[in-house]
Design an enzyme around this catalytic site. Structure first.
Site, PDB file in Angstrom:
ATOM      1  N   HIS A  74      -7.791  14.910  45.692  1.00 19.35           N
ATOM      2  CA  HIS A  74      -6.638  15.616  46.274  1.00 19.35           C
ATOM      3  C   HIS A  74      -7.114  16.462  47.435  1.00 19.35           C
ATOM      4  O   HIS A  74      -8.220  17.003  47.387  1.00 19.35           O
ATOM      5  CB  HIS A  74      -5.973  16.508  45.217  1.00 19.35           C
ATOM      6  CG  HIS A  74      -4.591  16.932  45.608  1.00 19.35           C
ATOM      7  ND1 HIS A  74      -4.355  18.034  46.381  1.00 19.35           N
ATOM      8  CD2 HIS A  74      -3.393  16.374  45.338  1.00 19.35           C
ATOM      9  CE1 HIS A  74      -3.038  18.147  46.572  1.00 19.35           C
ATOM     10  NE2 HIS A  74      -2.435  17.156  45.956  1.00 19.35           N
ATOM     11  N   GLU A  84      -0.735  11.597  40.210  1.00 16.85           N
ATOM     12  CA  GLU A  84      -0.232  10.225  40.222  1.00 16.85           C
ATOM     13  C   GLU A  84      -0.680   9.415  39.015  1.00 16.85           C
ATOM     14  O   GLU A  84      -0.007   8.474  38.609  1.00 16.85           O
ATOM     15  CB  GLU A  84      -0.685   9.508  41.505  1.00 16.85           C
ATOM     16  CG  GLU A  84      -0.267  10.190  42.787  1.00 16.85           C
ATOM     17  CD  GLU A  84       1.207  10.062  43.075  1.00 16.85           C
ATOM     18  OE1 GLU A  84       2.013  10.023  42.120  1.00 16.85           O
ATOM     19  OE2 GLU A  84       1.573  10.000  44.256  1.00 16.85           O
TER      20      GLU A  84
HETATM   21  N1  ACO Z   1     -11.792   7.415  45.107  1.00 17.09           N
HETATM   22  C1  ACO Z   1     -13.028   7.306  45.655  1.00 17.09           C
HETATM   23  N2  ACO Z   1     -13.502   8.139  46.617  1.00 17.09           N
HETATM   24  C2  ACO Z   1     -12.669   9.115  47.018  1.00 17.09           C
HETATM   25  C3  ACO Z   1     -11.397   9.293  46.490  1.00 17.09           C
HETATM   26  C4  ACO Z   1     -10.964   8.409  45.488  1.00 17.09           C
HETATM   27  N3  ACO Z   1      -9.751   8.504  44.935  1.00 17.09           N
HETATM   28  N4  ACO Z   1     -10.814  10.345  47.096  1.00 17.09           N
HETATM   29  C5  ACO Z   1     -11.700  10.822  47.981  1.00 17.09           C
HETATM   30  N5  ACO Z   1     -12.828  10.072  47.929  1.00 17.09           N
HETATM   31  C6  ACO Z   1     -14.043  10.285  48.692  1.00 17.09           C
HETATM   32  C7  ACO Z   1     -13.888   9.892  50.148  1.00 17.09           C
HETATM   33  O1  ACO Z   1     -14.192   8.531  50.344  1.00 17.09           O
HETATM   34  C8  ACO Z   1     -14.853  10.832  50.820  1.00 17.09           C
HETATM   35  O2  ACO Z   1     -16.124  10.315  50.620  1.00 17.09           O
HETATM   36  P1  ACO Z   1     -17.274  10.568  51.752  1.00 17.09           P
HETATM   37  O3  ACO Z   1     -17.511  12.042  51.736  1.00 17.09           O
HETATM   38  O4  ACO Z   1     -18.431   9.765  51.243  1.00 17.09           O
HETATM   39  O5  ACO Z   1     -16.712  10.084  53.053  1.00 17.09           O
HETATM   40  C9  ACO Z   1     -14.770  12.102  49.979  1.00 17.09           C
HETATM   41  O6  ACO Z   1     -14.327  11.678  48.685  1.00 17.09           O
HETATM   42  C10 ACO Z   1     -13.795  13.126  50.506  1.00 17.09           C
HETATM   43  O7  ACO Z   1     -12.571  12.467  50.772  1.00 17.09           O
HETATM   44  P2  ACO Z   1     -11.534  12.909  51.876  1.00 17.09           P
HETATM   45  O8  ACO Z   1     -10.957  11.677  52.486  1.00 17.09           O
HETATM   46  O9  ACO Z   1     -12.093  13.961  52.775  1.00 17.09           O
HETATM   47  O10 ACO Z   1     -10.482  13.634  51.013  1.00 17.09           O
HETATM   48  P3  ACO Z   1      -9.010  13.942  51.464  1.00 17.09           P
HETATM   49  O11 ACO Z   1      -8.773  15.366  51.207  1.00 17.09           O
HETATM   50  O12 ACO Z   1      -8.649  13.476  52.826  1.00 17.09           O
HETATM   51  O13 ACO Z   1      -8.264  12.979  50.455  1.00 17.09           O
HETATM   52  C11 ACO Z   1      -6.720  11.961  49.106  1.00 17.09           C
HETATM   53  C12 ACO Z   1      -7.308  13.302  49.554  1.00 17.09           C
HETATM   54  C13 ACO Z   1      -6.114  11.257  50.316  1.00 17.09           C
HETATM   55  C14 ACO Z   1      -5.642  12.213  48.061  1.00 17.09           C
HETATM   56  C15 ACO Z   1      -7.873  11.097  48.507  1.00 17.09           C
HETATM   57  O14 ACO Z   1      -8.484  11.773  47.427  1.00 17.09           O
HETATM   58  C16 ACO Z   1      -7.389   9.716  48.063  1.00 17.09           C
HETATM   59  O15 ACO Z   1      -7.304   8.815  48.895  1.00 17.09           O
HETATM   60  N6  ACO Z   1      -7.087   9.535  46.747  1.00 17.09           N
HETATM   61  C17 ACO Z   1      -6.603   8.270  46.270  1.00 17.09           C
HETATM   62  C18 ACO Z   1      -5.108   8.135  46.553  1.00 17.09           C
HETATM   63  C19 ACO Z   1      -4.249   9.036  45.691  1.00 17.09           C
HETATM   64  O16 ACO Z   1      -4.456   9.147  44.474  1.00 17.09           O
HETATM   65  N7  ACO Z   1      -3.254   9.662  46.327  1.00 17.09           N
HETATM   66  C20 ACO Z   1      -2.316  10.557  45.670  1.00 17.09           C
HETATM   67  C21 ACO Z   1      -2.608  11.982  46.013  1.00 17.09           C
HETATM   68  S1  ACO Z   1      -1.572  13.084  45.112  1.00 17.09           S
HETATM   69  C22 ACO Z   1      -0.164  13.220  46.034  1.00 17.09           C
HETATM   70  O17 ACO Z   1      -0.115  13.106  47.210  1.00 17.09           O
HETATM   71  C23 ACO Z   1       1.091  13.451  45.302  1.00 17.09           C
END
Ligand code: ACO
Length: 391
Positions: free
Chosen positions: A270, A328
């Protein structure tokens, strides 16, 4: 720093200062507004909805009570609650144009979330924000239910004015009056997701209203923002993974394979929460109760195992990123337990979140300030016009 050197530095570092204005990609950490609607404490894993911890409110309030709370800042008394129920009931019937749009959308194979966006666009703005807020909230479940039934070749079911908002949604979907347990589970879900700080769809809605536009336009734009898999589009894929895993012993190989491919695990991580999303706990409790009484307990237990394995592997693959379960994951389980197909997960999220969108729009109208951030120009400068024949 001037010109090209300045731009290059901005591109490299991601966060830089340009003309005294901080550049924050994704607007991370930028505070754009004050709100009394919800407070998200990402470090502590706490969520307040209009003053109430989500754990206090979600499982107790009817959706109408939460709606009143968001719109007015206090819980309604009995008379106010009845008034709101009457107002919603009076607006549940869809305009003819919505029915036509839904039929065309379904015939064209549109996803329910797209059909919701299209049909919501047929709601006529009234010139009165409170009226438009009522119309939007009342219409959303009716649109989603009609779309679903049309896509199955069934006639839409007329709303029942004697049923609550949540009960009506289930009734309009299935044609059967739902039991109390199911209505409570859905209300807990809708209350849990009704508002959540300055998330992308809420921000979208506020930006639209800040231009002086109307609430219907704002909620239509918000649906478009909610649809994306990084926001409200995750629960369907999250459940698909649980189904693909099928048995507890498959959890690790399936999840490893996805992580090895560089995929994100849906339902985890998140932007704001760096600990477990408090909404996940509320929904896990609601799902546990629903599955104990009314659904497939094996699936619930499998999901718990998938969650445990995912958290372990995320720590292994992405150490220090603090990736935990988000709302989610259990949304998917709860809505599946209610008999909703995955295509309706994001539209059902919209049925709950439209409460927050409209409340934010009312708040934004009071604030009265156009939302208009800046950008850092990283393009070329001083180019000379080249006539067409010389390009
Ligand atoms: N699975 C695997 N790796 C992940 C995940 C995940 N679910 N989420 C983040 N990461 C990793 C990224 O690849 C990144 O890795 P890196 O540092 O090696 O590049 C690191 O963790 C940080 O990720 P960011 O992209 O900076 O995190 P951000 O704050 O932009 O992402 C998000 C938040 C978009 C929700 C992300 O965690 C994600 O894509 N999750 C999966 C989709 C999801 O469940 N969405 C629902 C969110 S809840 C809502 O909106 C109601």
């Amino acid at each position: 720093m001037e010109g090209a050197a300045h731009e290059e530095s901005e591109r490299e570092s991601g966060v830089e200062v340009s003309g005294g204005t901080a550049f924050a990609p994704g607007l991370e950490g930028v505070v754009a507004t004050r709100t009394r609607l919800s407070m998200v404490d990402g470090a502590a894993g706490r969520l307040l909805i209009a003053g109430f911890p989500v754990e206090e409110l979600a499982g107790r309030a009817s959706f109408e009570e939460t709606l009143y709370l968001l719109w007015n800042g206090v819980l309604p008394d009995a008379g106010q609650l009845e008034g709101l129920k009457r107002d919603l009931a009076a607006r549940r019937a869809l305009p003819e144009a919505a029915g036509e749009v839904l039929e065309a959308a379904v015939a064209g194979g549109a996803a329910p979330i797209d059909a919701l966006r299209m049909a919501a666009g047929t709601l006529a703005p009234s010139g009165n924000d409170r009226e438009d807020a009522l119309t939007s909230v009342a219409a959303f479940p009716a649109i989603v239910a009609a779309c679903w039934r049309l896509s199955r070749g069934w006639d839409p079911v007329e709303p029942d004015p004697g049923l609550s908002h949540a009960a009506n949604y289930l009734y309009m979907l299935s044609g059967e009056v739902p039991g109390e347990e199911r209505v409570r589970a859905l209300e807990t879900y809708l209350n849990t997701v009704c508002d959540h700080g300055m998330n992308a769809s809420t921000f979208t809605a506020r930006v639209i209203v800040s231009t002086g536009s109307d609430l219907v336009s704002a909620v239509v734009g918000a649906v478009g923002a909610l649809k994306g898999p990084l926001h409200g589009g995750a629960p369907g894929p999250a459940l698909d993974v649980v189904f693909e895993i099928g048995r507890a012993e498959n959890a690790e190989p399936v999840l490893r394979e996805r992580l090895n491919r560089g995929e994100r695990l849906m339902g985890f991580g998140h932007r704001v929460y760096k600990v477990r999303d408090p909404r996940a706990d509320v929904l896990a409790g609601a799902a546990e109760r629903l599955y104990a009484s009314d659904a497939d307990g094996d699936l619930y237990r499998l999901a718990l195992e998938v969650e445990r394995t995912a958290l372990r592997l995320l720590e292994e693959y992405k150490p220090g990123r603090n990736l935990d379960t988000n709302v989610e994951f259990y949304t998917a389980l709860l809505l599946h337990g209610l008999g909703l197909p995955t295509g309706l997960f994001t539209p059902t999220f919209a049925v709950g979140r439209v409460a927050g969108w409209t409340a934010h729009c009312l708040e934004q109208r009071e604030a009265g300030r156009l939302i208009r951030p800046q950008s850092v120009y990283v393009g070329e400068r001083g180019k000379k016009w080249v006539p067409l024949e010389k390009r």
